[in-house]
Design an enzyme around this catalytic site. Sequence first.
Site, short mmCIF file in Angstrom:
data_model
loop_
_atom_site.label_atom_id
_atom_site.label_comp_id
_atom_site.label_asym_id
_atom_site.label_seq_id
_atom_site.Cartn_x
_atom_site.Cartn_y
_atom_site.Cartn_z
N SER A 142 38.64 27.41 52.57
CA SER A 142 39.83 26.91 53.24
C SER A 142 40.19 25.55 52.63
CB SER A 142 39.56 26.75 54.74
OG SER A 142 40.57 26.01 55.39
N TYR A 155 34.29 23.89 61.89
CA TYR A 155 35.04 24.68 60.92
C TYR A 155 34.94 24.05 59.54
CZ TYR A 155 38.84 27.61 59.12
OH TYR A 155 39.57 28.51 58.40
#
Length: 273
Positions: A142, A155
């Site tokens: 990401s 995350y």
Amino acid sequence: MTYSSGKTAVITGAGSGIGRALAQQLNREGCALFLSDIDAAGLADTVAGLERPDVPVRQQCVDVADKQAMDAWAAAIAAQQPAVDIVINNAGVGYSDRVDACDYANVQWLMGINFWGVVHGTMAFLPLLRRASQGHLVNISSIFGMIGVPTQSAYNASKFAVRGYTEALRLEMQGSNVHVCCVHPGGVGTNIARRSRGGGADVTEEDKAAMFAQHVRTTAESAAAQIIRAVEKRQPRLLIGNDARFINLLTRLFPVSYPRFMPGLGKIGQDLA
């Protein structure tokens, strides 16, 4: 004829989002598919929506955080054919909270899917990729594997871990038949925010989706097309979206002070909860 025509691909998290879009495009191109998701209904919808019934597809409800389940799925595939050409470890989830307020169980849940799911998928399927004439392993990180964002510590940790794991593996696979690619999507239109944990008890799924939508820059279909092109071109790294390219440049120029140029980082973290 496309590059993926006649090949076989394994995709996790195929019940929605980028995973579903990958399945749809690869199916159109004539690539046989082995698809998994923990969401059996979403996975069935993906399969039902594929355009070419003449192209083989198999579906399996699998929790990528469960090593034994992933190993069993890989073994079942190996019993049907000697090799696979493409493996895309795509399954992922979100969780938002401040570090001092994090629920430990939620952190473990996220890491089990986002990081250990990638490890399990890589280790289970690498032997099958090595038996292919040309294997491709794609792990989804990401832009949050490049920057730290308030309320996104878990995350961030998972996606930084995927990045480091994949880059090390890529070096180990140099000179072999296995091409390794790490993908860093920016804001892509998926259900990850809607299905995320955290963000406050009074925040509904619809609220999360609406806040996340403000940061969407790329459709899942466009992201999937870029990933498939990266496989064909044997790219070692893929940045999806202008937001990902901007953040990559910013962190290279200002590896410590980049937050000064992104005053809205705190709001971004809350919106992506």
